[in-house]
Motif scaffolding. Structure first.
Motif, PDB file in Angstrom:
ATOM      1  N   MET A 151       0.849  -1.202   0.000  1.00 61.14           N
ATOM      2  CA  MET A 151       0.000   0.000   0.000  1.00 61.14           C
ATOM      3  C   MET A 151       0.884   1.252   0.000  1.00 61.14           C
ATOM      4  N   SER A 152       0.619   2.195  -0.909  1.00 59.29           N
ATOM      5  CA  SER A 152       1.430   3.408  -0.960  1.00 59.29           C
ATOM      6  C   SER A 152       1.113   4.309   0.244  1.00 59.29           C
ATOM      7  N   ALA A 153       1.972   5.340   0.457  1.00 59.11           N
ATOM      8  CA  ALA A 153       1.740   6.261   1.584  1.00 59.11           C
ATOM      9  C   ALA A 153       0.389   6.952   1.421  1.00 59.11           C
ATOM     10  N   MET A 154       0.091   7.294   0.148  1.00 58.21           N
ATOM     11  CA  MET A 154      -1.171   7.997  -0.091  1.00 58.21           C
ATOM     12  C   MET A 154      -2.376   7.108   0.236  1.00 58.21           C
ATOM     13  N   GLU A 155      -2.250   5.858  -0.201  1.00 54.38           N
ATOM     14  CA  GLU A 155      -3.344   4.911   0.093  1.00 54.38           C
ATOM     15  C   GLU A 155      -3.483   4.705   1.598  1.00 54.38           C
ATOM     16  N   GLN A 156      -2.311   4.673   2.276  1.00 48.30           N
ATOM     17  CA  GLN A 156      -2.364   4.503   3.735  1.00 48.30           C
ATOM     18  C   GLN A 156      -3.061   5.696   4.388  1.00 48.30           C
ATOM     19  N   ASP A 157      -2.718   6.905   3.881  1.00 53.02           N
ATOM     20  CA  ASP A 157      -3.359   8.113   4.409  1.00 53.02           C
ATOM     21  C   ASP A 157      -4.867   8.041   4.264  1.00 53.02           C
ATOM     22  N   ALA A 158      -5.281   7.669   3.045  1.00 54.38           N
ATOM     23  CA  ALA A 158      -6.720   7.596   2.772  1.00 54.38           C
ATOM     24  C   ALA A 158      -7.357   6.559   3.690  1.00 54.38           C
ATOM     25  N   ALA A 159      -6.684   5.418   3.798  1.00 53.02           N
ATOM     26  CA  ALA A 159      -7.244   4.339   4.606  1.00 53.02           C
ATOM     27  C   ALA A 159      -7.308   4.732   6.079  1.00 53.02           C
ATOM     28  N   SER A 160      -6.341   5.559   6.526  1.00 46.54           N
ATOM     29  CA  SER A 160      -6.354   5.928   7.946  1.00 46.54           C
ATOM     30  C   SER A 160      -7.293   7.093   8.195  1.00 46.54           C
ATOM     31  N   GLY A 161      -7.935   7.569   7.153  1.00 48.59           N
ATOM     32  CA  GLY A 161      -8.929   8.624   7.338  1.00 48.59           C
ATOM     33  C   GLY A 161      -8.313   9.993   7.504  1.00 48.59           C
ATOM     34  N   ALA A 162      -7.011  10.160   7.167  1.00 45.71           N
ATOM     35  CA  ALA A 162      -6.341  11.449   7.380  1.00 45.71           C
ATOM     36  C   ALA A 162      -7.094  12.571   6.687  1.00 45.71           C
ATOM     37  N   ASP A 163      -7.672  12.317   5.497  1.00 47.29           N
ATOM     38  CA  ASP A 163      -8.395  13.340   4.745  1.00 47.29           C
ATOM     39  C   ASP A 163      -9.614  13.864   5.483  1.00 47.29           C
ATOM     40  N   THR A 164     -10.163  13.030   6.318  1.00 47.09           N
ATOM     41  CA  THR A 164     -11.428  13.388   6.951  1.00 47.09           C
ATOM     42  C   THR A 164     -11.254  13.763   8.424  1.00 47.09           C
ATOM     43  N   ASP A 165     -10.005  13.979   8.838  1.00 45.12           N
ATOM     44  CA  ASP A 165      -9.759  14.262  10.259  1.00 45.12           C
ATOM     45  C   ASP A 165     -10.544  15.459  10.773  1.00 45.12           C
ATOM     46  N   ILE A 166     -10.725  16.460   9.907  1.00 42.37           N
ATOM     47  CA  ILE A 166     -11.431  17.673  10.356  1.00 42.37           C
ATOM     48  C   ILE A 166     -12.853  17.349  10.834  1.00 42.37           C
ATOM     49  N   LEU A 167     -13.433  16.299  10.256  1.00 41.56           N
ATOM     50  CA  LEU A 167     -14.799  15.928  10.669  1.00 41.56           C
ATOM     51  C   LEU A 167     -14.837  15.425  12.111  1.00 41.56           C
ATOM     52  N   LEU A 168     -13.693  14.981  12.589  1.00 44.16           N
ATOM     53  CA  LEU A 168     -13.660  14.404  13.939  1.00 44.16           C
ATOM     54  C   LEU A 168     -13.336  15.434  15.011  1.00 44.16           C
ATOM     55  N   GLN A 169     -13.106  16.681  14.590  1.00 46.63           N
ATOM     56  CA  GLN A 169     -12.803  17.724  15.580  1.00 46.63           C
ATOM     57  C   GLN A 169     -14.084  18.261  16.199  1.00 46.63           C
ATOM     58  N   PRO A 170     -14.028  18.630  17.488  1.00 42.68           N
ATOM     59  CA  PRO A 170     -15.222  19.191  18.127  1.00 42.68           C
ATOM     60  C   PRO A 170     -15.592  20.545  17.533  1.00 42.68           C
ATOM     61  N   TYR A 171     -16.845  20.917  17.696  1.00 40.25           N
ATOM     62  CA  TYR A 171     -17.295  22.211  17.186  1.00 40.25           C
ATOM     63  C   TYR A 171     -18.213  22.869  18.222  1.00 40.25           C
ATOM     64  N   THR A 172     -17.858  24.073  18.627  1.00 35.68           N
ATOM     65  CA  THR A 172     -18.688  24.817  19.575  1.00 35.68           C
ATOM     66  C   THR A 172     -19.606  25.746  18.798  1.00 35.68           C
ATOM     67  N   LEU A 173     -20.922  25.524  18.920  1.00 34.30           N
ATOM     68  CA  LEU A 173     -21.884  26.365  18.199  1.00 34.30           C
ATOM     69  C   LEU A 173     -22.153  27.668  18.948  1.00 34.30           C
ATOM     70  N   ASN A 174     -22.277  27.576  20.286  1.00 38.67           N
ATOM     71  CA  ASN A 174     -22.624  28.748  21.091  1.00 38.67           C
ATOM     72  C   ASN A 174     -22.339  28.388  22.547  1.00 38.67           C
ATOM     73  N   ASP A 175     -22.815  29.227  23.461  1.00 42.50           N
ATOM     74  CA  ASP A 175     -22.528  28.994  24.889  1.00 42.50           C
ATOM     75  C   ASP A 175     -23.107  27.682  25.397  1.00 42.50           C
TER      76      ASP A 175
END
Ligand SMILES: Cc1cc2nc3c(=O)[nH]c(=O)nc-3n(C[C@H](O)[C@H](O)[C@H](O)COP(=O)(O)O)c2cc1C
Length: 361
Positions: A1-25
């Motif tokens: 598996m290439s590095a790029m394929e490994q990245d994709a497989a490890s979900g690196a592209d979608t990491d931002i979706l896993l970050q918390p998000y504060t909408l308001n107080d």
């Protein structure tokens, strides 16, 4: 598996979706993934959630937020069999079990409040009353019933008094939802149902203060929002809109102006979020300034937004923050109960499967 394929497989592209998000107080979501509202018509005959639904929602509690399937606010709001309501004690108690199970698994869940307007069916309405709508115009198309495909019922045009009562019906349903323990409510203003019928010129031919100009066409929606926000903290109230959705109505080139007026008005109300609603958000529309629906909402609404419409985690991730703050995922959630867990582990998702509406994972 290439590095790029490994990245994709490890979900690196979608990491931002896993970050918390504060909408308001009041609200912080543990990730940017929202489970989209999905009607499945599997409630009991009193329109109350079943034990299987408790399990279905509880299994999806690692979403940043769940929006419940649409919940009717009144018996006259019903357009489909076995959808849930939130106007009887039994229904409220049924929802409390769902909400408690989601909370026990660390989730957040909003109730989607629904009135189908002219899509309601006299056959479901106690006493067989006609549906209610902005104008006495039958919805196009046919509807499937036990006796075969039949035209929609002809609705009654709502009186001014009925319009004011309706805002209170939504407000009472919102209060009931909070009583059941929901973390907030999402007003269903999309997909050709009652609020959306007021927002579009084809179903709304009124000549009084609820039709004819963008300000008048937006008035009912804003009155519902304001009535709900008198009973529930506005920071816990979301709204779903489909500016170019055109479900069960014809297009009119003036419709865009209604949303250009409405969205900045909503901004003044300090809501939790505005949620787009469309099946495929990959198309642009002339009357939406050449934008996709999600881009159009972002242009005219500065608060938190949720995008939706045939996105995968990979196609949504690059648009987070610029086009929308969170992404709602619908059909993939039916086939992937642990969607967020799979993203975290870099596992492949099961594909969309229409049969999963009745038989979800
Ligand atoms: C079975 C099913 C039921 C749906 N029911 C609702 C609903 O109750 N309320 C709503 O606002 N949208 C409803 N939708 C639309 C979804 O919330 C979502 O906008 C749509 O499926 C597009 O997202 P997706 O491509 O991720 O599936 C439904 C969609 C499906 C497939």
């Amino acid at each position: 598996m290439s590095a790029m394929e490994q990245d994709a497989a490890s979900g690196a592209d979608t990491d931002i979706l896993l970050q918390p998000y504060t909408l308001n107080d009041k609200l912080t979501f543990k990730n940017r993934v929202v489970m989209a509202p999905m009607t499945r018509c599997v409630n009991d005959d009193d329109l109350a959630p079943t034990p299987a639904m408790v399990e279905y929602y509880a299994k999806r509690a690692n979403a940043g937020m769940i929006v419940s399937e649409a919940i009717i606010v009144h018996p006259r709001a019903q357009g489909y069999p076995n959808v849930p309501g939130i106007f009887t004690d039994k229904q409220i108690e049924g929802w409390r079990k769902v909400v408690d199970a989601v909370h026990a698994n660390g989730g957040i869940i909003f109730a989607q409040l629904w009135h189908t307007g002219r899509i309601a069916t006299a056959a479901f309405i106690p006493g067989g009353e006609a549906p209610l709508a902005p104008s006495a115009l039958r919805a196009p198309g046919r509807v499937r019933r036990a006796e075969g495909e039949v035209p929609h019922d002809l609705p009654d045009e709502m009186t001014i008094e009925q319009i004011h009562e309706m805002a209170e019906i939504y407000a009472q349903a919102a209060e009931n939802a909070m009583k059941a323990g929901f973390d907030g409510v999402e007003i269903h203003g999309a997909n050709g149902y009652l609020i959306d019928q007021f927002l579009h010129y084809d179903p709304n031919r009124r000549t009084d203060e609820y039709g004819g100009t963008p300000e008048n066409m937006a008035r009912f929606c804003l009155e519902v929002v304001d009535a709900v926000c008198k009973r529930v903290d506005s920071e816990l109230v979301g709204l779903r809109l489909s500016p170019a959705g055109y479900a069960q109505m014809e297009e009119d080139e003036r419709d865009g102006e209604v949303f250009k007026y409405l969205l900045p008005e909503l901004d003044k109300r300090n809501l939790a979020y505005v949620h787009g609603s469309i099946f495929v958000d990959q198309v642009t529309y002339d009357y939406l300034d050449g934008e996709r629906i999600t881009g159009f909402i972002r242009k005219y609404y500065k608060g938190n937004t949720i995008g939706v419409g045939s996105y995968t985690p990979e196609t949504a991730a690059p648009l987070i923050d610029n086009t929308f703050d969170m992404i709602a995922i619908g059909r993939l959630y039916l086939t992937n109960a642990d969607l967020v867990g799979k993203l975290e582990r870099g596992e492949e998702l099961n594909p969309i499967d229409d049969a999963a509406t009745l038989n979800p994972e």
